[in-house]
Design a protein around this motif. Structure first.
Motif, PDB file in Angstrom:
ATOM      1  N   VAL A 152       0.844  -1.209   0.000  1.00 38.63           N
ATOM      2  CA  VAL A 152       0.000   0.000   0.000  1.00 38.63           C
ATOM      3  C   VAL A 152       0.871   1.248   0.000  1.00 38.63           C
ATOM      4  CG1 VAL A 152      -1.640   1.323   1.401  1.00 38.63           C
ATOM      5  CG2 VAL A 152      -1.993  -1.109   1.060  1.00 38.63           C
ATOM      6  N   ALA A 153       1.933   1.233   0.810  1.00 35.30           N
ATOM      7  CA  ALA A 153       2.835   2.386   0.865  1.00 35.30           C
ATOM      8  C   ALA A 153       3.506   2.610  -0.488  1.00 35.30           C
ATOM      9  CB  ALA A 153       3.886   2.186   1.947  1.00 35.30           C
ATOM     10  N   LYS A 154       3.917   1.528  -1.157  1.00 38.51           N
ATOM     11  CA  LYS A 154       4.541   1.652  -2.478  1.00 38.51           C
ATOM     12  C   LYS A 154       3.560   2.231  -3.489  1.00 38.51           C
ATOM     13  CE  LYS A 154       7.925  -2.085  -2.048  1.00 38.51           C
ATOM     14  NZ  LYS A 154       8.307  -3.426  -2.521  1.00 38.51           N
ATOM     15  N   GLU A 155       2.329   1.718  -3.476  1.00 41.06           N
ATOM     16  CA  GLU A 155       1.314   2.215  -4.410  1.00 41.06           C
ATOM     17  C   GLU A 155       1.033   3.696  -4.181  1.00 41.06           C
ATOM     18  OE1 GLU A 155      -2.081  -0.307  -3.874  1.00 41.06           O
ATOM     19  OE2 GLU A 155      -1.070  -2.064  -4.697  1.00 41.06           O
ATOM     20  N   LYS A 156       0.888   4.079  -2.918  1.00 38.96           N
ATOM     21  CA  LYS A 156       0.631   5.486  -2.597  1.00 38.96           C
ATOM     22  C   LYS A 156       1.805   6.353  -3.025  1.00 38.96           C
ATOM     23  CE  LYS A 156      -3.281   4.969  -0.334  1.00 38.96           C
ATOM     24  NZ  LYS A 156      -4.530   5.584  -0.671  1.00 38.96           N
ATOM     25  N   THR A 157       3.017   5.876  -2.817  1.00 37.96           N
ATOM     26  CA  THR A 157       4.201   6.640  -3.202  1.00 37.96           C
ATOM     27  C   THR A 157       4.264   6.819  -4.709  1.00 37.96           C
ATOM     28  OG1 THR A 157       5.399   5.772  -1.306  1.00 37.96           O
ATOM     29  CG2 THR A 157       6.715   6.709  -3.058  1.00 37.96           C
ATOM     30  N   VAL A 158       3.972   5.751  -5.454  1.00 39.47           N
ATOM     31  CA  VAL A 158       4.002   5.832  -6.914  1.00 39.47           C
ATOM     32  C   VAL A 158       2.935   6.797  -7.415  1.00 39.47           C
ATOM     33  CG1 VAL A 158       3.538   4.511  -9.020  1.00 39.47           C
ATOM     34  CG2 VAL A 158       5.044   3.581  -7.285  1.00 39.47           C
ATOM     35  N   SER A 159       1.714   6.674  -6.885  1.00 37.92           N
ATOM     36  CA  SER A 159       0.646   7.559  -7.348  1.00 37.92           C
ATOM     37  C   SER A 159       0.928   9.006  -6.959  1.00 37.92           C
ATOM     38  CB  SER A 159      -0.707   7.113  -6.786  1.00 37.92           C
ATOM     39  OG  SER A 159      -0.751   7.261  -5.380  1.00 37.92           O
ATOM     40  N   LEU A 160       1.465   9.209  -5.766  1.00 34.21           N
ATOM     41  CA  LEU A 160       1.797  10.564  -5.332  1.00 34.21           C
ATOM     42  C   LEU A 160       2.900  11.167  -6.199  1.00 34.21           C
ATOM     43  CD1 LEU A 160       1.322  12.803  -3.260  1.00 34.21           C
ATOM     44  CD2 LEU A 160       3.050  11.745  -1.836  1.00 34.21           C
ATOM     45  N   SER A 161       3.911  10.369  -6.522  1.00 32.53           N
ATOM     46  CA  SER A 161       4.993  10.887  -7.368  1.00 32.53           C
ATOM     47  C   SER A 161       4.484  11.187  -8.773  1.00 32.53           C
ATOM     48  CB  SER A 161       6.161   9.904  -7.416  1.00 32.53           C
ATOM     49  OG  SER A 161       5.768   8.697  -8.048  1.00 32.53           O
ATOM     50  N   GLN A 162       3.535  10.403  -9.282  1.00 32.56           N
ATOM     51  CA  GLN A 162       2.958  10.689 -10.600  1.00 32.56           C
ATOM     52  C   GLN A 162       2.178  11.996 -10.571  1.00 32.56           C
ATOM     53  OE1 GLN A 162       0.636   7.212 -11.474  1.00 32.56           O
ATOM     54  NE2 GLN A 162       2.354   6.094 -12.384  1.00 32.56           N
ATOM     55  N   VAL A 163       1.393  12.201  -9.528  1.00 32.60           N
ATOM     56  CA  VAL A 163       0.613  13.443  -9.412  1.00 32.60           C
ATOM     57  C   VAL A 163       1.541  14.644  -9.325  1.00 32.60           C
ATOM     58  CG1 VAL A 163      -0.920  14.717  -7.860  1.00 32.60           C
ATOM     59  CG2 VAL A 163      -1.430  12.350  -8.425  1.00 32.60           C
TER      60      VAL A 163
END
Length: 166
Positions: A67-78
Protein backbone atom coordinates in the motif's frame (compact mmCIF):
# COMPACT_ATOMS: atom_id res chain seq x y z
CA UNK A 1 -1.30 4.56 23.49
CA UNK A 2 -4.24 2.14 23.32
CA UNK A 3 -2.39 -0.18 20.95
CA UNK A 4 0.62 -0.47 23.25
CA UNK A 5 -1.58 -1.31 26.25
CA UNK A 6 -3.50 -4.02 24.38
CA UNK A 7 -0.28 -5.46 22.94
CA UNK A 8 1.33 -5.52 26.37
CA UNK A 9 -1.78 -7.20 27.80
CA UNK A 10 -1.71 -9.92 25.14
CA UNK A 11 2.00 -10.60 25.65
CA UNK A 12 1.53 -10.64 29.42
CA UNK A 13 -1.40 -13.03 29.11
CA UNK A 14 0.62 -15.44 26.96
CA UNK A 15 3.60 -15.39 29.29
CA UNK A 16 1.35 -15.79 32.34
CA UNK A 17 -0.48 -18.66 30.69
CA UNK A 18 2.76 -20.44 29.92
CA UNK A 19 4.04 -20.01 33.47
CA UNK A 20 0.72 -21.22 34.88
CA UNK A 21 0.67 -24.24 32.60
CA UNK A 22 4.23 -25.15 33.52
CA UNK A 23 3.47 -24.79 37.22
CA UNK A 24 0.36 -26.96 36.91
CA UNK A 25 2.31 -29.63 35.10
CA UNK A 26 5.03 -29.71 37.71
CA UNK A 27 2.61 -29.84 40.62
CA UNK A 28 0.29 -32.45 39.08
CA UNK A 29 0.61 -36.01 40.36
CA UNK A 30 1.86 -37.52 37.11
CA UNK A 31 4.83 -39.60 36.22
CA UNK A 32 7.89 -38.06 34.58
CA UNK A 33 7.08 -39.56 31.21
CA UNK A 34 3.56 -38.10 31.26
CA UNK A 35 4.87 -34.67 32.27
CA UNK A 36 7.44 -34.74 29.45
CA UNK A 37 4.73 -35.71 26.96
CA UNK A 38 2.46 -32.90 28.21
CA UNK A 39 5.33 -30.38 28.03
CA UNK A 40 6.10 -31.51 24.46
CA UNK A 41 2.46 -31.10 23.47
CA UNK A 42 2.25 -27.65 25.07
CA UNK A 43 5.53 -26.65 23.40
CA UNK A 44 4.22 -27.74 20.00
CA UNK A 45 0.98 -25.80 20.61
CA UNK A 46 2.97 -22.69 21.56
CA UNK A 47 5.22 -23.21 18.55
CA UNK A 48 2.19 -23.46 16.23
CA UNK A 49 0.62 -20.32 17.68
CA UNK A 50 3.90 -18.44 17.38
CA UNK A 51 4.31 -19.49 13.74
CA UNK A 52 0.72 -18.47 13.00
CA UNK A 53 1.20 -15.10 14.71
CA UNK A 54 4.50 -14.57 12.82
CA UNK A 55 2.96 -15.39 9.44
CA UNK A 56 -0.01 -13.08 10.08
CA UNK A 57 2.34 -10.28 11.08
CA UNK A 58 4.47 -10.80 7.95
CA UNK A 59 1.37 -10.81 5.72
CA UNK A 60 0.07 -7.60 7.28
CA UNK A 61 3.45 -5.89 7.01
CA UNK A 62 3.80 -6.98 3.36
CA UNK A 63 0.33 -5.62 2.66
CA UNK A 64 1.19 -2.34 4.34
CA UNK A 65 4.44 -2.14 2.37
CA UNK A 66 2.54 -2.69 -0.91
CA UNK A 67 0.00 0.00 0.00
CA UNK A 68 2.83 2.39 0.86
CA UNK A 69 4.54 1.65 -2.48
CA UNK A 70 1.31 2.22 -4.41
CA UNK A 71 0.63 5.49 -2.60
CA UNK A 72 4.20 6.64 -3.20
CA UNK A 73 4.00 5.83 -6.91
CA UNK A 74 0.65 7.56 -7.35
CA UNK A 75 1.80 10.56 -5.33
CA UNK A 76 4.99 10.89 -7.37
CA UNK A 77 2.96 10.69 -10.60
CA UNK A 78 0.61 13.44 -9.41
CA UNK A 79 3.54 15.64 -8.37
CA UNK A 80 5.28 15.02 -11.68
CA UNK A 81 2.17 15.89 -13.70
CA UNK A 82 1.49 19.04 -11.70
CA UNK A 83 5.09 20.22 -11.93
CA UNK A 84 5.12 19.70 -15.71
CA UNK A 85 1.84 21.63 -15.98
CA UNK A 86 3.32 24.48 -13.94
CA UNK A 87 6.47 24.52 -16.07
CA UNK A 88 4.37 24.63 -19.26
CA UNK A 89 2.33 27.54 -17.88
CA UNK A 90 5.51 29.43 -16.97
CA UNK A 91 6.93 28.82 -20.45
CA UNK A 92 3.69 29.98 -22.06
CA UNK A 93 3.65 33.13 -19.93
CA UNK A 94 7.29 33.86 -20.74
CA UNK A 95 6.74 33.34 -24.48
CA UNK A 96 3.58 35.45 -24.43
CA UNK A 97 5.34 38.23 -22.56
CA UNK A 98 8.29 38.21 -24.98
CA UNK A 99 5.95 38.21 -27.98
CA UNK A 100 3.88 41.06 -26.54
CA UNK A 101 7.03 43.06 -25.79
CA UNK A 102 8.26 42.57 -29.36
CA UNK A 103 4.89 43.66 -30.78
CA UNK A 104 4.76 46.73 -28.56
CA UNK A 105 8.33 47.71 -29.43
CA UNK A 106 7.52 47.38 -33.13
CA UNK A 107 4.38 49.51 -32.76
CA UNK A 108 6.26 52.20 -30.84
CA UNK A 109 9.04 52.25 -33.45
CA UNK A 110 6.47 52.59 -36.25
CA UNK A 111 4.70 55.41 -34.43
CA UNK A 112 7.97 57.24 -33.83
CA UNK A 113 8.91 56.82 -37.48
CA UNK A 114 5.57 58.22 -38.64
CA UNK A 115 5.80 61.21 -36.29
CA UNK A 116 9.40 62.13 -36.90
CA UNK A 117 9.86 60.89 -40.44
CA UNK A 118 13.24 59.54 -39.32
CA UNK A 119 14.52 56.05 -38.74
CA UNK A 120 12.84 54.48 -35.76
CA UNK A 121 14.42 54.65 -32.35
CA UNK A 122 14.22 51.60 -30.11
CA UNK A 123 12.64 52.06 -26.69
CA UNK A 124 16.02 51.54 -25.04
CA UNK A 125 17.55 54.32 -27.14
CA UNK A 126 14.58 56.55 -26.38
CA UNK A 127 15.04 55.92 -22.66
CA UNK A 128 18.71 56.84 -22.90
CA UNK A 129 17.95 60.07 -24.79
CA UNK A 130 14.98 61.06 -22.61
CA UNK A 131 16.90 62.96 -19.87
CA UNK A 132 18.78 65.12 -22.38
CA UNK A 133 15.55 65.81 -24.29
CA UNK A 134 13.85 66.92 -21.07
CA UNK A 135 16.73 69.23 -20.19
CA UNK A 136 16.71 70.74 -23.71
CA UNK A 137 12.94 71.26 -23.54
CA UNK A 138 13.25 72.95 -20.14
CA UNK A 139 15.96 75.32 -21.51
CA UNK A 140 13.81 76.13 -24.52
CA UNK A 141 10.83 76.96 -22.33
CA UNK A 142 12.98 79.17 -20.08
CA UNK A 143 14.43 81.06 -23.02
CA UNK A 144 10.96 81.59 -24.51
CA UNK A 145 9.67 82.89 -21.18
CA UNK A 146 12.64 85.24 -20.83
CA UNK A 147 12.29 86.56 -24.40
CA UNK A 148 8.55 87.17 -24.26
CA UNK A 149 8.15 88.93 -20.92
CA UNK A 150 5.51 91.74 -21.09
CA UNK A 151 6.84 95.28 -21.18
CA UNK A 152 6.17 97.68 -18.32
CA UNK A 153 4.61 101.14 -18.80
CA UNK A 154 8.03 102.77 -18.76
CA UNK A 155 9.18 100.64 -21.64
CA UNK A 156 6.23 101.51 -23.89
CA UNK A 157 7.38 103.93 -26.54
CA UNK A 158 5.71 107.24 -27.23
CA UNK A 159 4.53 106.00 -30.61
CA UNK A 160 2.68 103.19 -28.96
CA UNK A 161 0.98 105.70 -26.64
CA UNK A 162 -0.09 107.80 -29.56
CA UNK A 163 -1.52 104.80 -31.34
CA UNK A 164 -3.53 103.77 -28.33
CA UNK A 165 -4.88 107.31 -27.72
CA UNK A 166 -6.11 107.83 -31.22
Amino acid sequence: MGKNNSKDFIVGSLVGGLIGAATALFLAPKSGKEIRDDLGQQASIVKGRTEKFTSQTLEKSAGLANVAKEKTVSLSQVVSEQSSQIMNKVRDLTNTTNEQRDVIEAEVADALEQISGETPVTPKEAQAELPTAIVEAAHAVESDVNNEQPQTNDQVSSEDRVKTNS
